[in-house]
Enzyme design. Structure first.
Site, PDB file in Angstrom:
ATOM      1  N   ASP A 177       2.847   5.061  -6.429  1.00  0.00           N
ATOM      2  CA  ASP A 177       1.575   4.451  -6.038  1.00  0.00           C
ATOM      3  C   ASP A 177       1.759   2.945  -5.936  1.00  0.00           C
ATOM      4  O   ASP A 177       1.703   2.218  -6.929  1.00  0.00           O
ATOM      5  CB  ASP A 177       0.506   4.796  -7.077  1.00  0.00           C
ATOM      6  CG  ASP A 177      -0.899   4.590  -6.547  1.00  0.00           C
ATOM      7  OD1 ASP A 177      -1.044   4.047  -5.430  1.00  0.00           O
ATOM      8  OD2 ASP A 177      -1.855   4.962  -7.244  1.00  0.00           O
ATOM      9  N   VAL A 178       1.998   2.477  -4.706  1.00  0.00           N
ATOM     10  CA  VAL A 178       2.240   1.048  -4.470  1.00  0.00           C
ATOM     11  C   VAL A 178       1.215   0.421  -3.526  1.00  0.00           C
ATOM     12  O   VAL A 178       1.048  -0.789  -3.495  1.00  0.00           O
ATOM     13  CB  VAL A 178       3.660   0.801  -3.923  1.00  0.00           C
ATOM     14  CG1 VAL A 178       4.710   1.119  -4.965  1.00  0.00           C
ATOM     15  CG2 VAL A 178       3.916   1.608  -2.656  1.00  0.00           C
ATOM     16  N   LYS A 179       0.574   1.257  -2.696  1.00  0.00           N
ATOM     17  CA  LYS A 179      -0.471   0.800  -1.771  1.00  0.00           C
ATOM     18  C   LYS A 179      -0.036  -0.404  -0.937  1.00  0.00           C
ATOM     19  O   LYS A 179      -0.787  -1.361  -0.747  1.00  0.00           O
ATOM     20  CB  LYS A 179      -1.773   0.489  -2.522  1.00  0.00           C
ATOM     21  CG  LYS A 179      -2.365   1.696  -3.242  1.00  0.00           C
ATOM     22  CD  LYS A 179      -3.696   1.347  -3.894  1.00  0.00           C
ATOM     23  CE  LYS A 179      -4.315   2.546  -4.578  1.00  0.00           C
ATOM     24  NZ  LYS A 179      -3.586   2.928  -5.813  1.00  0.00           N
ATOM     25  N   ARG A 180       1.171  -0.336  -0.410  1.00  0.00           N
ATOM     26  CA  ARG A 180       1.682  -1.437   0.403  1.00  0.00           C
ATOM     27  C   ARG A 180       1.160  -1.338   1.841  1.00  0.00           C
ATOM     28  O   ARG A 180       0.926  -0.245   2.353  1.00  0.00           O
ATOM     29  CB  ARG A 180       3.204  -1.441   0.412  1.00  0.00           C
ATOM     30  CG  ARG A 180       3.854  -1.633  -0.953  1.00  0.00           C
ATOM     31  CD  ARG A 180       3.505  -2.985  -1.554  1.00  0.00           C
ATOM     32  NE  ARG A 180       4.390  -3.291  -2.674  1.00  0.00           N
ATOM     33  CZ  ARG A 180       4.038  -3.234  -3.956  1.00  0.00           C
ATOM     34  NH1 ARG A 180       2.808  -2.870  -4.269  1.00  0.00           N
ATOM     35  NH2 ARG A 180       4.906  -3.540  -4.909  1.00  0.00           N
TER      36      ARG A 180
ATOM     37  N   THR B 247       2.221   5.504  -1.470  1.00  0.00           N
ATOM     38  CA  THR B 247       0.889   5.254  -0.917  1.00  0.00           C
ATOM     39  C   THR B 247       0.925   3.978  -0.092  1.00  0.00           C
ATOM     40  O   THR B 247       1.593   3.003  -0.452  1.00  0.00           O
ATOM     41  CB  THR B 247      -0.156   5.120  -2.036  1.00  0.00           C
ATOM     42  OG1 THR B 247       0.247   4.087  -2.948  1.00  0.00           O
ATOM     43  CG2 THR B 247      -0.318   6.428  -2.788  1.00  0.00           C
TER      44      THR B 247
END
Length: 271
Positions: free
Chosen positions: A95-98, A125
């Site tokens: 879960d990094v949401k880059r 993510t």
């Protein structure tokens, strides 16, 4: 690897049931476990979760931010957790949401999706808010490395709703186009919260998986997940974190309870 991300995910869902367990070593959780808020505490926390769930969860989702805040020492702990999970055959959703463009997005993809990276995950993510086309490089890298991505579409935090309602249809359409021709799932999944009151967008042409956070502490139940995603139950990966992490002695027990309830609810015939 000799299987695509979609093939591995389908196999894990069939073998272990539909549940993703988060590793969220926040300062509050570390303290509640009587652990120091330190790299050593982070290591103990991560090792305890991995040992408890690696053989029973379809996927595990480490929240990168809680490791990154300790710099290189925290990243070293994250690298070990990823390696141990993958050795156990557990899918890792990092879960990094880059989200960025051109060479920056390519660098993120190399860090998290390239097979040779020490941080290589099965999926990450991504944020689409610089335009869905900005994700093309990451999606291409995912395909080349038999990995996947989960793109934020309708998340579980309520403050996101006004913005995400405006663009969710575009995100879903972009994901559907990227998944065309892939089986059993395409490389592009969606993040859609289990706490949503209902689905406002059609998923009829979407050939991907759905990561559904919000189970447990945020209020969603396995029955809510089954109701919300009734048309695409076969493709849902509900995610739970705090509800199973609260007591280190009961992580496995609570994980099995949530997993079995998800199996029962998502395998039932929609009413």
């Amino acid at each position: 690897m000799d299987q695509s991300f979609g093939e591995r995910l389908r196999a894990r869902l069939d073998e272990r049931g539909p549940l993703c367990v988060g590793i969220d070593p926040s300062p509050a959780l570390l303290h509640s476990w009587d652990l120091d808020d330190s790299p050593a505490g982070l290591e103990r926390f991560s090792r305890t979760v991995v040992d408890a769930v690696a053989d029973v969860a379809a996927a595990v989702k480490p929240q990168s931010a809680f490791f990154e805040r300790w710099g290189s020492r925290g990243i070293a702990v994250l690298e070990r957790a990823i390696a141990d999970l993958r050795d156990a055959g557990t899918l890792v959703v990092l879960d990094v949401k880059r989200g960025d463009i051109d060479s920056t997005m390519a660098a993120y993809a190399e860090a998290y999706l390239d097979r040779g990276s020490p941080l290589a995950a099965d999926a990450v993510t991504l944020s689409p808010y610089l335009g869905f086309a900005s994700l093309e490089g990451a999606i291409a890298s995912a395909v080349a490395n038999d990995a996947g991505v989960f793109v934020l579409a309708r998340t579980s935090n309520p403050e996101a709703a006004p913005l995400q309602r405006l663009v969710a249809g575009q995100v879903i359409a972009g994901a559907a186009a990227a998944n065309a021709g892939h089986s059993p799932f395409g490389p592009v999944g969606l993040v859609m919260g289990a706490t949503l009151p209902g689905l406002e967008e059609s998923l009829d042409d979407f050939n991907g998986a759905i990561l559904a956070p919000g189970l447990g502490a945020q209020g969603a139940t396995p029955a809510d997940v089954a109701r919300l995603f009734a048309p695409v139950r076969h493709a849902v990966l509900p995610s739970v974190s705090r509800a199973v992490l609260a007591d280190p002695a009961k992580i496995r027990e609570r994980t099995l309870v949530y997993r079995d309830e998800c199996v029962d609810q998502l395998s039932a015939t929609p009413v």
